[in-house]
Motif scaffolding. Structure first.
Motif, short mmCIF file in Angstrom:
data_model
loop_
_atom_site.label_atom_id
_atom_site.label_comp_id
_atom_site.label_asym_id
_atom_site.label_seq_id
_atom_site.Cartn_x
_atom_site.Cartn_y
_atom_site.Cartn_z
N UNK B 189 -97.48 18.09 -35.58
CA UNK B 189 -97.05 19.30 -36.29
C UNK B 189 -98.03 20.44 -36.03
N UNK B 190 -99.33 20.09 -36.05
CA UNK B 190 -100.35 21.12 -35.83
C UNK B 190 -100.22 21.73 -34.44
N UNK B 191 -99.88 20.89 -33.44
CA UNK B 191 -99.66 21.41 -32.08
C UNK B 191 -98.36 22.20 -31.98
N UNK B 192 -97.34 21.72 -32.68
CA UNK B 192 -96.00 22.29 -32.48
C UNK B 192 -95.93 23.75 -32.94
N UNK B 193 -96.68 24.08 -34.00
CA UNK B 193 -96.56 25.44 -34.55
C UNK B 193 -96.96 26.51 -33.53
N UNK B 194 -98.19 26.48 -32.99
CA UNK B 194 -98.52 27.52 -31.99
C UNK B 194 -97.66 27.42 -30.74
N UNK B 195 -97.26 26.18 -30.38
CA UNK B 195 -96.42 26.04 -29.18
C UNK B 195 -95.05 26.67 -29.41
N UNK B 196 -94.54 26.56 -30.64
CA UNK B 196 -93.25 27.19 -30.94
C UNK B 196 -93.36 28.70 -30.82
N UNK B 243 -84.47 27.75 -37.71
CA UNK B 243 -84.41 26.33 -38.09
C UNK B 243 -85.70 25.63 -37.71
N UNK B 244 -86.16 25.92 -36.49
CA UNK B 244 -87.38 25.28 -35.99
C UNK B 244 -88.58 25.63 -36.87
N UNK B 245 -88.74 26.91 -37.18
CA UNK B 245 -89.93 27.32 -37.92
C UNK B 245 -89.88 26.78 -39.35
N UNK B 246 -88.70 26.74 -39.96
CA UNK B 246 -88.61 26.19 -41.32
C UNK B 246 -88.95 24.71 -41.32
N UNK B 247 -88.44 24.00 -40.31
CA UNK B 247 -88.73 22.56 -40.25
C UNK B 247 -90.22 22.32 -40.04
N UNK B 248 -90.85 23.16 -39.22
CA UNK B 248 -92.28 22.97 -38.96
C UNK B 248 -93.11 23.34 -40.20
N UNK B 249 -92.67 24.34 -40.97
CA UNK B 249 -93.40 24.72 -42.17
C UNK B 249 -93.33 23.60 -43.21
N UNK B 250 -92.17 22.95 -43.29
CA UNK B 250 -92.00 21.91 -44.30
C UNK B 250 -92.64 20.59 -43.88
N UNK B 256 -85.26 17.41 -36.93
CA UNK B 256 -84.91 18.84 -36.91
C UNK B 256 -85.77 19.66 -35.95
N UNK B 257 -87.12 19.50 -35.93
CA UNK B 257 -87.89 20.32 -34.99
C UNK B 257 -87.50 20.06 -33.54
#
Lengths: 474, 337
Positions: B189-196, B243-250, B256-257
């Motif tokens: 999750x920590x990697x996915x946020x900046x990558x998104x 959708x992606x950002x909401x899933x990553x925040x939660x 979903x991500x």
């Protein structure tokens, strides 16, 4: 431009290097897949545990060889476009679908059933597991079918028209796929793969017999491999002769080069040149050792039959006589050496002492790699022999290549050489290490620690049974 | 619909299948050395072990299919992309055997791990370079490539290469979110946020740049009335991003991500298709110019109609078999002693 940086020559080197390296793996896996299917069938039929042990022993080696065959094969499919783009454009409508069928069908059968074959024995039942092994075998043979059809069409093209834009376009698919040299080439190549595998299996069996002549698995390997040598090497010599006659009919210039036959013989028999030093400049054979009239006898089945020599063709169209002359003789020599081993084994079998035949076993170890050498020499003969054409008589090699600078091809050639020696060197080391281990009774299958080959639908129970079962050694 | 167009769709599907499928497993390779613990790296590899090889086969199908049904496009594109294609092939060899060899040695494992990482990065970057080069346009004269030998090296193609690295990285990270749990999932999750964020920025910059590369792109995306027909694509991209950002925040641990990242790739791919049509290689080579004669297209279609659905069916089955989370220290395979 210096000859060393001739782009066509460099592109040819690159193709020759990558395809020779690649073919080592299918030459082995085609035969090994059939051998595994036979072992599996024998185990089911007789219930003798030793067949299963030998099956499991070779299965692990098969998995590694197959993987290396796949990654080196991907390179081949793209190299046609990068280095031979004119050829790709011209022949694509005819050869592209055949190659695509190879991908689709080889993928379908091999990749689809490999997982079950490797890991499925305890999970899907013996019957379905045997079925998977047979499907993988058929996949390797199907792959050989399509790729040899492609190669044969390039040697003896039929069933095509030439369109206004210069492309070969299909007229009759049956004639394209089953072109005149295809059946001969297919039989000759598949038998070669069987012999290659037989001599590898025989060498490994012999190696372990020399250390422990009571090893049951080594006995099975050695005995089966030498039956194969005794039965298949005469068949192969027969098939090779038939292929030669086919070459005489459809590619007479290639045949003349193979035989080092510079001058057409008229009213006298063509000799069979056993050895000599071909001199293309002067158009004659130096230091020739010949059997009078034997050439005519083999090729025309009459003592004085006329066979066209290279003098019938413009010198600019000749292939490199030296290369095909020698590579052919190495191949044939190894073929007769294989026959010799086969006959020797029959003699020892009749005496009931095949497992005590130490010199036969030593000779078998030495002959272990002979199949690979013979196969590569065979391909060199047929491929160099069709020069200067990529599509025989129709499309010249010098007109087939990409508009790519020689430097780019040189650099990529160097990269291929370095990478192949590092990567496939490591893989060969892992294979040899596996072969150095003696076959045990109750041999385990591939270690489930190995990556599961993927496209295979390895059944779900494997997951549950594996979960946590093995300790983490890290 | 004529055969050439039908085949263009089939091949486009094969390429898309390759991009999203090999995309997530190349992404694992890209993230590999940044995963904090050796155990995490093994688990991450275990999540893709059963799939990567089948994923890669779509590349062979794409290349072989192009040769068969659009030979002229194949013959022009391969020399134009000479260096990136060769580098990609070599990188894929290193990466592919690393998978096999890594489990056969302890002493050399670090070497094969490095070859897995470097191979994944180089293969991805080269695919981006190749795509960027094709989008820029490929010059053709007399049925041959007529451009220069470094046409693939431009700011735009480098940008696409970098964007693809972040995109595959995102696919890999979101795949890990779906397939793992606990500490590794949290890392993913920590990697996915900046990558998104980086992937969306990449899509944005490439999309903004593209219309100015070719007049046909400009007229399709930015002129009235076409703009109305294509407007849903950017809107859908925004929806997927949401959708992606909401899933990553939660910090969800569900699919979903990954599905959000997949949607971004599929929409970008459709966007490319809209830009290219009716060309297979912009700016001049059309689908019909490049197509093999109908006899070739029909001959292969017979087999493809049977075999492609079969392949899809058992690929889907294999993903179904290996569904669910992979736990640390367990998995499809454990270690050699």
């Amino acid at each position: 431009m210096s000859p060393a940086l001739d782009p066509v020559l460099l592109a040819r080197f690159q193709f020759a290097f990558t395809v020779s390296f690649h073919f080592i793996f299918p030459a082995f896996t085609i035969g090994l897949a059939s051998y595994l299917a036979v072992l599996n069938g024998l185990w089911l039929a007789t219930g003798r545990q030793v067949f299963l042990s030998v099956y499991q022993y070779w299965l692990k080696i098969f998995a590694l060889s197959f993987a290396m065959g796949v990654v080196s094969g991907i390179v081949m499919s793209y190299q046609i476009g990068t280095n031979w783009s004119v050829y790709a454009d011209r022949t694509g409508p005819v050869l592209g679908p055949l190659m695509a069928y190879e991908v689709l069908s080889a993928f379908f059968l091999e990749a689809g059933f490999l997982g079950v074959m490797l890991f499925g024995l305890n999970r899907v039942g013996k019957g379905l597991h045997f079925f998977a092994t047979v499907m993988v075998m058929l996949g390797t043979l199907g792959s050989a079918f399509w790729i040899l059809s492609v190669n044969s069409w390039m040697q003896t093209p039929t069933g095509y028209d030439i369109a206004a834009n210069g492309q070969f376009v299909p007229r009759d698919w049956w004639n394209i796929v089953f072109n005149p040299s295809f059946p001969y080439r297919l039989v000759h190549t598949v038998l070669a793969a069987y012999l290659t595998t037989a001599f590898v299996v025989g060498a490994v069996g012999a190696f372990h017999l020399l250390r422990d002549r009571s090893n049951a698995g080594a006995r099975v390997m050695f005995s089966m491999a030498l039956w194969m040598a005794a039965v298949v090497s005469p068949l192969q010599i027969f098939a090779g002769d038939a292929h030669g006659l086919n070459t005489l009919e459809h590619q007479p210039m290639k045949l003349a080069a193979i035989e080092g036959h510079f001058e057409t013989n008229r009213d006298t028999g063509m000799p069979l040149t056993l050895f000599g030093l071909p001199d293309m400049e002067e158009g004659r054979m130096r230091a020739a050792i010949e059997i009078p009239n034997a050439g005519s006898l083999i090729l025309t089945h009459s003592l004085n039959g006329e066979v066209a020599g290279l003098d019938q063709y413009p010198k600019a169209d000749w292939p490199n006589v030296g290369i095909v002359f020698f590579s052919f003789r190495i191949m044939v020599g190894l073929g007769f050496a294989m026959l010799g081993i086969g006959l020797w084994s029959l003699v020892r079998r009749l005496r009931g002492s095949i497992y005590e035949a130490r010199w036969l076993q030593r000779a078998s170890v030495v002959m272990g790699p002979s199949g690979f050498v013979a196969v590569i020499c065979g391909w060199v003969t047929t491929e160099v022999g069709r020069q200067p054409y990529t599509v025989y008589g129709l499309l010249r090699t010098s007109e087939s290549h990409s508009p790519v600078a020689a430097e780019a091809i040189a650099v990529s050639l160097l990269a291929f050489i370095v990478v192949y020696f590092v990567v496939f060197g490591a893989g060969t080391f892992y294979i040899l290490r596996a072969m150095a281990r003696a076959p045990n009774a109750g041999e385990a299958g591939p270690d489930p620690a190995e990556p599961i080959r993927t496209t295979g639908f390895t059944p779900a129970p494997q997951l549950q049974s594996d979960a946590g079962a093995r300790p983490d050694t890290r | 619909m004529d055969l050439a167009l039908l085949w263009a769709f089939i091949l486009a599907f094969a390429v898309l299948a390759y991009v999203v499928l090999d995309g997530f497993d190349l992404g694992i390779g890209i993230l590999f050395p940044f995963l904090p613990r050796a155990a995490h790296r093994d688990t991450a590899m275990n999540t893709i072990a059963p799939f990567w090889d089948g994923n890669e086969t779509w590349l062979v199908l794409g290349g072989g299919g192009l040769f068969a049904v659009f030979p002229l496009a194949f013959a022009v594109a391969m020399p134009a992309l000479y260096a990136p294609i060769i580098a990609m092939l070599l990188a894929l060899i290193f990466r592919g055997v690393a998978f096999e060899f890594r489990w056969r040695t302890t002493r050399w494992r670090r070497v094969w791990d490095a070859s897995f990482f470097i191979g994944s990065v180089v293969a991805t970057f080269c695919q981006g370079l190749a795509l960027g080069t094709i989008v820029q346009g490929i010059r053709i004269a007399d049925r041959q490539y007529a451009g220069g030998w470094y046409d693939w090296l431009t700011p735009f193609s480098l940008l696409v290469g970098a964007a693809l690295l972040t995109g595959y990285g995102l696919l890999g990270a979101t795949w890990l979110i779906m397939k793992t749990e606990g500490a590794l999932k949290a890392v993913a999750v920590r990697f996915a946020r900046p990558l998104a964020v980086a992937t969306l920025a990449g899509i944005g910059v490439v999309s903004a740049w593209m219309p100015f590369l070719q007049p046909s792109f400009y007229s399709r995306w930015l002129q009235f009335p076409e703009i109305f027909y294509v407007a849903p694509i950017p809107l859908l991209v925004m929806g997927a991003a949401l959708i992606l950002s909401r899933a990553l925040m939660r910090e969800t641990s569900g699919p979903q991500p990954f599905l959000g990242a997949l949607a971004l790739f599929i929409l970008s791919f459709i966007g490319l298709g809209i830009s290219f049509y009716p060309n297979i290689l912009p700016p001049t080579l059309t689908i019909w110019d490049a197509a093999a004669p109908p006899a070739s297209l029909a001959f292969l279609l017979v087999g493809a109609a049977v075999l492609v659905p079969t392949i899809l069916a058992y690929t889907a089955y294999s993903y179904w078999v290996f569904r669910g989370k992979v736990r640390e220290g367990e998995g499809y395979h454990a270690h050699h002693p």
